[in-house]
Design a protein around this motif. Structure first.
Motif, PDB file in Angstrom:
ATOM      1  N   SER A  76     -10.982  13.602   3.386  1.00  0.00           N
ATOM      2  CA  SER A  76     -10.735  13.009   2.075  1.00  0.00           C
ATOM      3  C   SER A  76      -9.271  13.182   1.674  1.00  0.00           C
ATOM      4  CB  SER A  76     -11.665  13.610   1.027  1.00  0.00           C
ATOM      5  OG  SER A  76     -11.420  14.984   0.864  1.00  0.00           O
ATOM      6  N   GLY A  77      -8.649  14.307   2.028  1.00  0.00           N
ATOM      7  CA  GLY A  77      -7.222  14.485   1.748  1.00  0.00           C
ATOM      8  C   GLY A  77      -6.371  13.511   2.537  1.00  0.00           C
ATOM      9  N   PHE A  78      -6.743  13.268   3.780  1.00  0.00           N
ATOM     10  CA  PHE A  78      -6.022  12.303   4.599  1.00  0.00           C
ATOM     11  C   PHE A  78      -6.172  10.905   4.017  1.00  0.00           C
ATOM     12  CE2 PHE A  78      -6.073   9.246   8.128  1.00  0.00           C
ATOM     13  CZ  PHE A  78      -4.786   9.417   8.593  1.00  0.00           C
ATOM     14  N   TYR A  79      -7.398  10.548   3.626  1.00  0.00           N
ATOM     15  CA  TYR A  79      -7.646   9.231   3.049  1.00  0.00           C
ATOM     16  C   TYR A  79      -6.869   9.072   1.740  1.00  0.00           C
ATOM     17  CZ  TYR A  79     -10.094   5.346   0.881  1.00  0.00           C
ATOM     18  OH  TYR A  79     -10.389   4.178   0.257  1.00  0.00           O
ATOM     19  N   TYR A  80      -6.872  10.102   0.906  1.00  0.00           N
ATOM     20  CA  TYR A  80      -6.161  10.045  -0.367  1.00  0.00           C
ATOM     21  C   TYR A  80      -4.665   9.857  -0.144  1.00  0.00           C
ATOM     22  CZ  TYR A  80      -4.238  11.488  -4.831  1.00  0.00           C
ATOM     23  OH  TYR A  80      -3.525  11.541  -5.998  1.00  0.00           O
ATOM     24  N   SER A  81      -4.088  10.597   0.789  1.00  0.00           N
ATOM     25  CA  SER A  81      -2.647  10.470   1.025  1.00  0.00           C
ATOM     26  C   SER A  81      -2.307   9.105   1.613  1.00  0.00           C
ATOM     27  CB  SER A  81      -2.142  11.589   1.925  1.00  0.00           C
ATOM     28  OG  SER A  81      -2.706  11.490   3.211  1.00  0.00           O
ATOM     29  N   LYS A  82      -3.168   8.571   2.472  1.00  0.00           N
ATOM     30  CA  LYS A  82      -2.923   7.232   3.030  1.00  0.00           C
ATOM     31  C   LYS A  82      -2.999   6.169   1.938  1.00  0.00           C
ATOM     32  CE  LYS A  82      -2.074   6.775   7.357  1.00  0.00           C
ATOM     33  NZ  LYS A  82      -0.751   6.353   7.755  1.00  0.00           N
ATOM     34  N   MET A  83      -3.988   6.264   1.067  1.00  0.00           N
ATOM     35  CA  MET A  83      -4.122   5.286  -0.010  1.00  0.00           C
ATOM     36  C   MET A  83      -2.945   5.386  -0.979  1.00  0.00           C
ATOM     37  SD  MET A  83      -6.667   3.534   0.855  1.00  0.00           S
ATOM     38  CE  MET A  83      -6.445   2.415  -0.476  1.00  0.00           C
ATOM     39  N   LYS A  84      -2.503   6.601  -1.254  1.00  0.00           N
ATOM     40  CA  LYS A  84      -1.353   6.792  -2.135  1.00  0.00           C
ATOM     41  C   LYS A  84      -0.106   6.168  -1.525  1.00  0.00           C
ATOM     42  CE  LYS A  84       0.850  10.558  -4.638  1.00  0.00           C
ATOM     43  NZ  LYS A  84       0.864  12.015  -4.839  1.00  0.00           N
ATOM     44  N   GLU A  85       0.076   6.351  -0.224  1.00  0.00           N
ATOM     45  CA  GLU A  85       1.223   5.771   0.468  1.00  0.00           C
ATOM     46  C   GLU A  85       1.157   4.243   0.443  1.00  0.00           C
ATOM     47  OE1 GLU A  85       2.749   5.540   5.053  1.00  0.00           O
ATOM     48  OE2 GLU A  85       1.857   7.419   4.369  1.00  0.00           O
ATOM     49  N   GLN A  86      -0.021   3.680   0.651  1.00  0.00           N
ATOM     50  CA  GLN A  86      -0.171   2.226   0.615  1.00  0.00           C
ATOM     51  C   GLN A  86       0.112   1.676  -0.773  1.00  0.00           C
ATOM     52  OE1 GLN A  86      -4.089   1.333   2.068  1.00  0.00           O
ATOM     53  NE2 GLN A  86      -3.467   1.470   4.214  1.00  0.00           N
ATOM     54  N   ILE A  87      -0.342   2.378  -1.812  1.00  0.00           N
ATOM     55  CA  ILE A  87      -0.090   1.926  -3.185  1.00  0.00           C
ATOM     56  C   ILE A  87       1.400   1.970  -3.494  1.00  0.00           C
ATOM     57  CG2 ILE A  87      -0.412   2.563  -5.604  1.00  0.00           C
ATOM     58  CD1 ILE A  87      -3.288   3.324  -4.848  1.00  0.00           C
ATOM     59  N   TYR A  88       2.084   3.030  -3.076  1.00  0.00           N
ATOM     60  CA  TYR A  88       3.532   3.107  -3.309  1.00  0.00           C
ATOM     61  C   TYR A  88       4.266   1.989  -2.570  1.00  0.00           C
ATOM     62  CZ  TYR A  88       3.336   7.641  -5.637  1.00  0.00           C
ATOM     63  OH  TYR A  88       3.101   8.649  -6.517  1.00  0.00           O
ATOM     64  N   ASN A  89       3.887   1.725  -1.327  1.00  0.00           N
ATOM     65  CA  ASN A  89       4.536   0.658  -0.564  1.00  0.00           C
ATOM     66  C   ASN A  89       4.287  -0.706  -1.197  1.00  0.00           C
ATOM     67  OD1 ASN A  89       5.585   2.435   1.298  1.00  0.00           O
ATOM     68  ND2 ASN A  89       3.893   2.191   2.741  1.00  0.00           N
ATOM     69  N   LEU A  90       3.050  -0.959  -1.583  1.00  0.00           N
ATOM     70  CA  LEU A  90       2.716  -2.249  -2.185  1.00  0.00           C
ATOM     71  C   LEU A  90       3.416  -2.429  -3.523  1.00  0.00           C
ATOM     72  CD1 LEU A  90       1.048  -4.813  -1.817  1.00  0.00           C
ATOM     73  CD2 LEU A  90      -0.821  -3.653  -2.986  1.00  0.00           C
ATOM     74  N   SER A  91       3.437  -1.387  -4.347  1.00  0.00           N
ATOM     75  CA  SER A  91       4.104  -1.515  -5.644  1.00  0.00           C
ATOM     76  C   SER A  91       5.612  -1.666  -5.473  1.00  0.00           C
ATOM     77  CB  SER A  91       3.777  -0.321  -6.536  1.00  0.00           C
ATOM     78  OG  SER A  91       4.250   0.866  -5.960  1.00  0.00           O
ATOM     79  N   ASP A  92       6.167  -1.033  -4.465  1.00  0.00           N
ATOM     80  CA  ASP A  92       7.592  -1.192  -4.199  1.00  0.00           C
ATOM     81  C   ASP A  92       7.905  -2.622  -3.767  1.00  0.00           C
ATOM     82  OD1 ASP A  92      10.237  -0.177  -4.002  1.00  0.00           O
ATOM     83  OD2 ASP A  92       9.993  -0.048  -1.815  1.00  0.00           O
ATOM     84  N   ARG A  93       7.039  -3.188  -2.918  1.00  0.00           N
ATOM     85  CA  ARG A  93       7.248  -4.578  -2.494  1.00  0.00           C
ATOM     86  C   ARG A  93       7.098  -5.539  -3.668  1.00  0.00           C
ATOM     87  NH1 ARG A  93       3.231  -5.074   2.326  1.00  0.00           N
ATOM     88  NH2 ARG A  93       3.524  -7.279   1.881  1.00  0.00           N
ATOM     89  N   TYR A  94       6.117  -5.296  -4.528  1.00  0.00           N
ATOM     90  CA  TYR A  94       5.958  -6.143  -5.719  1.00  0.00           C
ATOM     91  C   TYR A  94       7.172  -6.022  -6.633  1.00  0.00           C
ATOM     92  CZ  TYR A  94       1.022  -7.364  -5.028  1.00  0.00           C
ATOM     93  OH  TYR A  94      -0.151  -7.876  -4.573  1.00  0.00           O
ATOM     94  N   ALA A  95       7.638  -4.797  -6.851  1.00  0.00           N
ATOM     95  CA  ALA A  95       8.778  -4.594  -7.753  1.00  0.00           C
ATOM     96  C   ALA A  95      10.036  -5.257  -7.210  1.00  0.00           C
ATOM     97  CB  ALA A  95       9.013  -3.101  -7.962  1.00  0.00           C
ATOM     98  N   ASN A  96      10.230  -5.210  -5.899  1.00  0.00           N
ATOM     99  CA  ASN A  96      11.411  -5.850  -5.317  1.00  0.00           C
ATOM    100  C   ASN A  96      11.322  -7.371  -5.335  1.00  0.00           C
ATOM    101  OD1 ASN A  96      12.667  -3.420  -4.798  1.00  0.00           O
ATOM    102  ND2 ASN A  96      11.776  -3.244  -2.756  1.00  0.00           N
ATOM    103  N   SER A  97      10.114  -7.913  -5.375  1.00  0.00           N
ATOM    104  CA  SER A  97       9.983  -9.371  -5.356  1.00  0.00           C
ATOM    105  C   SER A  97      10.048  -9.989  -6.746  1.00  0.00           C
ATOM    106  CB  SER A  97       8.682  -9.778  -4.662  1.00  0.00           C
ATOM    107  OG  SER A  97       7.581  -9.310  -5.398  1.00  0.00           O
ATOM    108  N   ILE A  98       9.944  -9.190  -7.788  1.00  0.00           N
ATOM    109  CA  ILE A  98      10.079  -9.725  -9.146  1.00  0.00           C
ATOM    110  C   ILE A  98      11.564  -9.876  -9.432  1.00  0.00           C
ATOM    111  CG2 ILE A  98       9.690  -9.302 -11.588  1.00  0.00           C
ATOM    112  CD1 ILE A  98       7.199  -7.750 -10.826  1.00  0.00           C
ATOM    113  N   THR A  99      11.994 -11.107  -9.577  1.00  0.00           N
ATOM    114  CA  THR A  99      13.421 -11.349  -9.793  1.00  0.00           C
ATOM    115  C   THR A  99      13.799 -11.301 -11.265  1.00  0.00           C
ATOM    116  OG1 THR A  99      12.982 -13.728  -9.817  1.00  0.00           O
ATOM    117  CG2 THR A  99      13.647 -12.733  -7.708  1.00  0.00           C
ATOM    118  N   SER A 100      12.897 -11.733 -12.142  1.00  0.00           N
ATOM    119  CA  SER A 100      13.218 -11.757 -13.554  1.00  0.00           C
ATOM    120  C   SER A 100      11.949 -11.563 -14.373  1.00  0.00           C
ATOM    121  CB  SER A 100      13.859 -13.099 -13.919  1.00  0.00           C
ATOM    122  OG  SER A 100      13.985 -13.209 -15.313  1.00  0.00           O
ATOM    123  N   LEU A 101      12.032 -10.704 -15.376  1.00  0.00           N
ATOM    124  CA  LEU A 101      10.883 -10.506 -16.260  1.00  0.00           C
ATOM    125  C   LEU A 101      10.787 -11.590 -17.321  1.00  0.00           C
ATOM    126  CD1 LEU A 101      10.967  -6.644 -16.804  1.00  0.00           C
ATOM    127  CD2 LEU A 101       9.444  -7.965 -15.349  1.00  0.00           C
TER     128      LEU A 101
END
Length: 110
Positions: free
Chosen positions: A34-59
């Motif tokens: 469960s710790g491994f799964y939690y850390s993997k999911m946390k890493e995926q969420i950070y990567n996905l949110s970083d990609r979303y944040a970089n793709s937003i050009t203007s609010l």
């Protein structure tokens, strides 16, 4: 059946060994996975949110914000877009976060 027989003693010994070894081992293995799964999911969420944040050009561009809301709806994910002041600009339908809400008032300590 005699309680003093070898079968009862052997059965009780096996039961004690199983309970003292396998139950803690099962708990430890569960925590590891469960710790491994939690850390993997946390890493995926950070990567996905970083990609979303970089793709937003203007609010200010409402089409981009609407596209992200639709994307979140189609993928059954929740998304909240905030500006640099913590005000919710777009949201994928979370009722507790209306547009224009100050994020720190809704979730203090974040």
């Amino acid at each position: 059946m005699k309680w003093n027989s070898i079968a009862v003693k052997l059965g009780a010994s096996i039961l004690v060994i199983v309970l003292t070894i396998l139950l803690p081992l099962g708990f430890i293995i569960n925590e590891i996975f469960s710790g491994f799964y939690y850390s993997k999911m946390k890493e995926q969420i950070y990567n996905l949110s970083d990609r979303y944040a970089n793709s937003i050009t203007s609010l200010e561009d409402k089409n981009i914000l609407h596209m992200f809301e639709l994307l979140a709806d189609m993928t059954d994910q929740e998304i909240v877009i905030v500006d640099e002041h913590g005000i919710v600009v777009a949201n994928s339908g979370i009722p507790s976060l209306p547009k224009g809400a100050f994020l720190l008032e809704v979730f203090p300590g974040t």
